[in-house]
Design a protein around this motif. Sequence first.
Motif, PDB file in Angstrom:
ATOM      1  N   TRP A   4       0.844  -1.181   0.000  1.00  0.00           N
ATOM      2  CA  TRP A   4       0.000   0.000   0.000  1.00  0.00           C
ATOM      3  C   TRP A   4       0.887   1.241   0.000  1.00  0.00           C
ATOM      4  O   TRP A   4       1.823   1.331   0.795  1.00  0.00           O
ATOM      5  N   VAL A   5       0.586   2.172  -0.893  1.00  0.00           N
ATOM      6  CA  VAL A   5       1.308   3.440  -0.941  1.00  0.00           C
ATOM      7  C   VAL A   5       0.286   4.544  -0.695  1.00  0.00           C
ATOM      8  O   VAL A   5      -0.723   4.643  -1.392  1.00  0.00           O
ATOM      9  N   GLN A   6       0.558   5.381   0.313  1.00  0.00           N
ATOM     10  CA  GLN A   6      -0.418   6.400   0.700  1.00  0.00           C
ATOM     11  C   GLN A   6       0.181   7.798   0.585  1.00  0.00           C
ATOM     12  O   GLN A   6       1.237   8.080   1.154  1.00  0.00           O
ATOM     13  N   PRO A   7      -0.492   8.696  -0.146  1.00  0.00           N
ATOM     14  CA  PRO A   7      -0.020  10.087  -0.221  1.00  0.00           C
ATOM     15  C   PRO A   7      -0.304  10.832   1.078  1.00  0.00           C
ATOM     16  O   PRO A   7      -1.332  10.621   1.716  1.00  0.00           O
ATOM     17  N   LEU A   8       0.628  11.698   1.453  1.00  0.00           N
ATOM     18  CA  LEU A   8       0.490  12.483   2.679  1.00  0.00           C
ATOM     19  C   LEU A   8       0.900  13.920   2.402  1.00  0.00           C
ATOM     20  O   LEU A   8       1.956  14.177   1.818  1.00  0.00           O
ATOM     21  N   SER A   9       0.084  14.858   2.831  1.00  0.00           N
ATOM     22  CA  SER A   9       0.364  16.282   2.651  1.00  0.00           C
ATOM     23  C   SER A   9       0.613  16.952   3.999  1.00  0.00           C
ATOM     24  O   SER A   9      -0.124  16.725   4.965  1.00  0.00           O
ATOM     25  N   ILE A  10       1.674  17.762   4.047  1.00  0.00           N
ATOM     26  CA  ILE A  10       1.970  18.558   5.239  1.00  0.00           C
ATOM     27  C   ILE A  10       1.922  20.016   4.824  1.00  0.00           C
ATOM     28  O   ILE A  10       2.623  20.423   3.893  1.00  0.00           O
ATOM     29  N   ALA A  11       1.111  20.815   5.495  1.00  0.00           N
ATOM     30  CA  ALA A  11       0.981  22.240   5.154  1.00  0.00           C
ATOM     31  C   ALA A  11       1.006  23.072   6.429  1.00  0.00           C
ATOM     32  O   ALA A  11       0.196  22.856   7.340  1.00  0.00           O
ATOM     33  N   TYR A  12       1.947  24.005   6.502  1.00  0.00           N
ATOM     34  CA  TYR A  12       2.043  24.907   7.649  1.00  0.00           C
ATOM     35  C   TYR A  12       1.100  26.070   7.389  1.00  0.00           C
ATOM     36  O   TYR A  12       1.352  26.928   6.552  1.00  0.00           O
ATOM     37  N   GLN A  13       0.017  26.080   8.138  1.00  0.00           N
ATOM     38  CA  GLN A  13      -1.123  26.940   7.817  1.00  0.00           C
ATOM     39  C   GLN A  13      -1.216  28.184   8.684  1.00  0.00           C
ATOM     40  O   GLN A  13      -1.613  29.253   8.207  1.00  0.00           O
TER      41      GLN A  13
ATOM     42  N   GLY B 271       7.857  29.589  17.640  1.00  0.00           N
ATOM     43  CA  GLY B 271       6.900  28.548  17.991  1.00  0.00           C
ATOM     44  C   GLY B 271       5.493  28.886  17.542  1.00  0.00           C
ATOM     45  O   GLY B 271       5.275  29.645  16.600  1.00  0.00           O
ATOM     46  N   ALA B 272       4.509  28.309  18.251  1.00  0.00           N
ATOM     47  CA  ALA B 272       3.086  28.578  18.007  1.00  0.00           C
ATOM     48  C   ALA B 272       2.715  28.407  16.544  1.00  0.00           C
ATOM     49  O   ALA B 272       2.218  29.316  15.885  1.00  0.00           O
ATOM     50  N   LEU B 273       2.943  27.221  16.012  1.00  0.00           N
ATOM     51  CA  LEU B 273       2.661  26.926  14.610  1.00  0.00           C
ATOM     52  C   LEU B 273       1.468  25.995  14.486  1.00  0.00           C
ATOM     53  O   LEU B 273       1.271  25.090  15.311  1.00  0.00           O
ATOM     54  N   ASP B 274       0.661  26.211  13.451  1.00  0.00           N
ATOM     55  CA  ASP B 274      -0.451  25.316  13.127  1.00  0.00           C
ATOM     56  C   ASP B 274      -0.119  24.583  11.836  1.00  0.00           C
ATOM     57  O   ASP B 274       0.184  25.215  10.813  1.00  0.00           O
ATOM     58  N   VAL B 275      -0.178  23.261  11.884  1.00  0.00           N
ATOM     59  CA  VAL B 275       0.123  22.459  10.703  1.00  0.00           C
ATOM     60  C   VAL B 275      -1.030  21.499  10.433  1.00  0.00           C
ATOM     61  O   VAL B 275      -1.620  20.938  11.356  1.00  0.00           O
ATOM     62  N   VAL B 276      -1.363  21.368   9.164  1.00  0.00           N
ATOM     63  CA  VAL B 276      -2.426  20.460   8.739  1.00  0.00           C
ATOM     64  C   VAL B 276      -1.798  19.268   8.031  1.00  0.00           C
ATOM     65  O   VAL B 276      -1.009  19.431   7.091  1.00  0.00           O
ATOM     66  N   VAL B 277      -2.138  18.085   8.498  1.00  0.00           N
ATOM     67  CA  VAL B 277      -1.654  16.841   7.882  1.00  0.00           C
ATOM     68  C   VAL B 277      -2.852  16.151   7.245  1.00  0.00           C
ATOM     69  O   VAL B 277      -3.821  15.812   7.940  1.00  0.00           O
ATOM     70  N   ARG B 278      -2.806  15.978   5.942  1.00  0.00           N
ATOM     71  CA  ARG B 278      -3.902  15.313   5.220  1.00  0.00           C
ATOM     72  C   ARG B 278      -3.430  13.965   4.669  1.00  0.00           C
ATOM     73  O   ARG B 278      -2.410  13.888   3.980  1.00  0.00           O
TER      74      ARG B 278
END
Length: 288
Positions: A176-185, A219-226
């Motif tokens: 299984w190969v799964q795409p993953l997105s990291i975005a510093y929002q 610091g104080a960062l918000d990151v979205v992992v999809r």
Amino acid sequence: MAEIKAGIIILLLTLVSLVLIPLQWAAIRLRLPARQILPRIWHRTATRLVGIRIRQIGEPAADRPLLIAANHTSWLDISVIGSLMPLSFIAKSEVSGWPVFGLLAKLQRTVFVNRSRRAHTAQVADAIAERLAAGDTMVLFAEGTSNDGNGVLPFRSALLGAATRPAGSEQSSRVWVQPLSIAYQGYYGVPMGRAHRPYVAWYGDMELAGHLWGVFCRGALDVVVRWGEPVLVDTDTDRKALTRRLEADVRAMTIASLLQMPVESDETGDIDPFDFFSNAEKTAKAGA
């Protein structure tokens, strides 16, 4: 005040490392299950100390073997992903020689690849296939380098070949190969935007020590992992077609996270980031 905060973070991480490093070394030598758990504890500690808030959309695939194909913005990606679940990384060979980071990478059982030697890439692909067959979840930063955080670079197909190589049995040839997105929002709860993203993104000729200190101070960062839809591949899978599909999925998810929009894709799977920004501007103007 920010410098004092950064100093405290470094002190606490040092103390945590002094405890966990010997334990992880012993766990690896004795092949104990804890060798998969201890790095996650370190990464979760690091993200909380720095002040990184992680929001997950979707979830990692439950099936194994699992190879995760992700975009790459910063050295922070390691701790963000590493805090989510037990896994190991695939990294360029230069990382193994870095002070502190090289040791931590080895203790997380990272697979190192020398990208300047084509023959070595094939050997590493075999090593990755063996780890996958053994049940280890592996993370590949498929761009081959880090970017400025505002988009996704073209994916490289060479190491994705590991997912389509048989590793000794009929069953282990399916992965299984799964795409993953990291975005510093976000930054202090406010949308980050292009102006502030270099505070997080580490790319080009940026000096690591200075960038590290800057992140600890702010610091104080918000990151979205999809998490994208996993793809079941085998020895008959077209590696280049797989690469294009994963790249399109990660690009769509990353842009959607940056613009706080639903994930969109056209029929061909090709994503034009300028279309997203243009549509966002039109929407904003219409709302005004």
